[in-house]
Design a protein around this motif. Structure first.
Motif, PDB file in Angstrom:
ATOM      1  N   VAL A  23      79.519  88.241   8.199  1.00  0.00           N
ATOM      2  CA  VAL A  23      78.779  89.066   7.238  1.00  0.00           C
ATOM      3  C   VAL A  23      79.054  88.592   5.817  1.00  0.00           C
ATOM      4  N   HIS A  24      80.321  88.327   5.529  1.00  0.00           N
ATOM      5  CA  HIS A  24      80.704  87.859   4.195  1.00  0.00           C
ATOM      6  C   HIS A  24      79.990  86.560   3.842  1.00  0.00           C
ATOM      7  N   GLU A  25      79.850  85.648   4.811  1.00  0.00           N
ATOM      8  CA  GLU A  25      79.166  84.386   4.563  1.00  0.00           C
ATOM      9  C   GLU A  25      77.719  84.621   4.132  1.00  0.00           C
ATOM     10  N   LEU A  26      77.063  85.581   4.746  1.00  0.00           N
ATOM     11  CA  LEU A  26      75.670  85.880   4.407  1.00  0.00           C
ATOM     12  C   LEU A  26      75.561  86.612   3.067  1.00  0.00           C
ATOM     13  N   VAL A  27      76.420  87.608   2.879  1.00  0.00           N
ATOM     14  CA  VAL A  27      76.378  88.392   1.643  1.00  0.00           C
ATOM     15  C   VAL A  27      76.691  87.512   0.434  1.00  0.00           C
ATOM     16  N   HIS A 320      73.766  78.273  11.576  1.00  0.00           N
ATOM     17  CA  HIS A 320      72.314  78.380  11.705  1.00  0.00           C
ATOM     18  C   HIS A 320      71.815  79.741  11.206  1.00  0.00           C
ATOM     19  N   ALA A 321      72.615  80.791  11.370  1.00  0.00           N
ATOM     20  CA  ALA A 321      72.212  82.099  10.843  1.00  0.00           C
ATOM     21  C   ALA A 321      72.041  82.036   9.331  1.00  0.00           C
ATOM     22  N   VAL A 322      72.970  81.380   8.663  1.00  0.00           N
ATOM     23  CA  VAL A 322      72.882  81.221   7.209  1.00  0.00           C
ATOM     24  C   VAL A 322      71.645  80.400   6.841  1.00  0.00           C
ATOM     25  N   THR A 323      71.392  79.328   7.581  1.00  0.00           N
ATOM     26  CA  THR A 323      70.230  78.485   7.303  1.00  0.00           C
ATOM     27  C   THR A 323      68.924  79.258   7.467  1.00  0.00           C
ATOM     28  N   ALA A 332      63.380  76.381   7.991  1.00  0.00           N
ATOM     29  CA  ALA A 332      64.633  76.050   8.667  1.00  0.00           C
ATOM     30  C   ALA A 332      64.373  75.214   9.912  1.00  0.00           C
ATOM     31  N   LEU A 333      63.368  75.596  10.708  1.00  0.00           N
ATOM     32  CA  LEU A 333      63.048  74.855  11.923  1.00  0.00           C
ATOM     33  C   LEU A 333      62.390  73.517  11.605  1.00  0.00           C
ATOM     34  N   LEU A 339      67.864  72.792  15.543  1.00  0.00           N
ATOM     35  CA  LEU A 339      67.553  74.224  15.505  1.00  0.00           C
ATOM     36  C   LEU A 339      66.175  74.483  16.097  1.00  0.00           C
ATOM     37  N   ARG A 340      65.254  73.570  15.861  1.00  0.00           N
ATOM     38  CA  ARG A 340      63.896  73.718  16.402  1.00  0.00           C
ATOM     39  C   ARG A 340      63.915  73.767  17.920  1.00  0.00           C
ATOM     40  N   HIS A 341      64.844  73.065  18.534  1.00  0.00           N
ATOM     41  CA  HIS A 341      64.959  73.115  20.000  1.00  0.00           C
ATOM     42  C   HIS A 341      65.304  74.512  20.503  1.00  0.00           C
ATOM     43  N   GLY A 342      65.804  75.361  19.632  1.00  0.00           N
ATOM     44  CA  GLY A 342      66.146  76.724  20.024  1.00  0.00           C
ATOM     45  C   GLY A 342      64.965  77.664  20.089  1.00  0.00           C
TER      46      GLY A 342
END
Length: 371
Positions: A23-27, A320-323, A332-333, A339-342
């Motif tokens: 959460v801290h990384e995103l905030v 990837h969540a941050v991206t 992002a994709l 990540l696009r493979h996801g």
């Protein structure tokens, strides 16, 4: 971006999509995070830790799904959660769609952008977001198998490592990938006699260099597999075809000829299982018996060690969540092939070929969706 973290509702699932550190990384990058009340409480991550990290707390899953631009989970959404998804909303979690037509249909109908941890690839090869849970499940497979070999659990009453003067049990591991390698490590440590099968001779050669005469390696063909399984006290199934249904390598007929009271642990059950006799079970009721053989087929094995699993998973998923939060899903994709493979389902289209083939959908490539 507003990122939402609902509490997991699958049977005995205590992991959580984001830790307070995530959460801290995103905030810290200017995003907002909303976490459902007590989402991490069962593993010692209380609401105060999330608010200290900068999240706000929601009273219900409905509020999280209604407000968030991106939902971050651990396990595949259950029917009630699929119904709360909306068109264009990002879902970032494990999906395992190939053996699950109901979930796939619900995600297609939702119009959401569904990105599966288990099919995101890595620059060095492999599946880096699947790997940490495969490591946990592989190690747990020996622990679970050894436990269910005990007579009180219905097994034959065998101690895997044996004792002086009494032979050790025989563990057969099908597949020498991440699951198989971690199962092998634990099985060797227990003192069991271990056989590992795989079609990749180079991988078998690597294991032989590490373990030497402490293990036996076999090239996996029908004859070798059958001989190994019939001599086993514990069989661990760890085969994987990325995104696709697992091949049924051990037939019902083979299970019928196995030792009575032996155990199979089907770690591939998330993708349908590699034993013909397998079907998913839960931590509340983990086993069933077919022809005298105990089957352990829990579809969320790492959920039993949810604290360890949550931190291991977040180590792999937060980047990837941050991206996705920074760029939005389209950019992002477009910028990251791995990540696009996801991308498995996008705005009503199935965008992962193995899922489309398994379930009879028209396949629409991720490139064409982005293009």
């Amino acid at each position: 971006m507003l990122v939402g973290v609902p509490k997991e509702i699958k049977n005995h699932e205590y992991r959580v999509g984001l830790t307070p550190a995530s959460v801290h990384e995103l905030v810290a990058r200017g995003h907002h995070v909303i976490v459902q009340h007590n989402a991490g409480a069962e593993i010692g991550l209380d609401d105060s830790q999330y608010t200290t990290a900068g999240a706000s707390i929601a009273d219900s899953a409905q509020e999280v799904f209604a407000r968030a631009d991106m939902i971050v989970k651990v396990k595949e959404p259950q029917a009630a959660e699929c119904a709360m998804l909306r068109p264009g909303q990002i879902l970032y979690t494990y999906l395992h769609l190939a053996p699950d037509p109901e979930q796939t249909a619900a995600l297609v109908a939702s119009g959401a952008v569904c990105i599966a941890y288990e099919t995101i690839t890595g620059p060095g090869g492999g599946l880096p977001l699947l790997a940490p849970m495969s490591e946990v499940a592989g190690r747990m497979s020996i622990q679970a198998g050894a436990s269910h070999l005990e007579k009180s659990k219905g097994g034959m009453g065998l101690l895997l490592g044996g004792v002086p003067g009494v032979a050790a049990g025989h563990v057969v591991i099908i597949g020498a990938g991440v699951v198989g390698t971690n199962a092998l490590q634990m099985a060797v440590g227990s003192g069991a006699r271990v056989t590992v099968l795989d079609k990749n001779v180079d991988r078998l050669r690597q294991l032989d260099l590490v373990y030497g005469n402490r293990i036996a390696t076999l090239y996996s063909n029908a004859h070798a597999l059958e001989e190994a399984v019939l001599s086993a006290d514990l069989v661990v199934g760890g085969v994987l075809v990325p995104g696709a249904a697992a091949p049924k390598l051990v037939t019902h007929a083979m299970v019928g000829r196995m030792k009575k009271g032996s155990v199979v642990v089907d770690v591939a059950i998330d993708q349908g299982g590699c034993f013909e006799t397998s079907h998913p079970t839960t931590h509340a009721d983990p086993t069933f018996v077919v022809d005298g053989v105990i089957h352990y087929c829990v579809a969320n094995m790492p959920g039993a060690v949810a604290r360890t699993s949550t931190f291991a998973l977040n180590n792999a998923t937060i980047g990837h969540a941050v991206t996705l939060a920074n760029k939005g899903w389209r950019r992002a994709l477009a910028d990251d092939l791995h990540l696009r493979h996801g991308l498995n389902v996008c705005e009503g289209k199935v965008t992962f070929e193995a899922v489309a083939q398994a379930l009879g959908y028209d396949y629409v490539s991720a490139d064409s969706v982005l293009g």
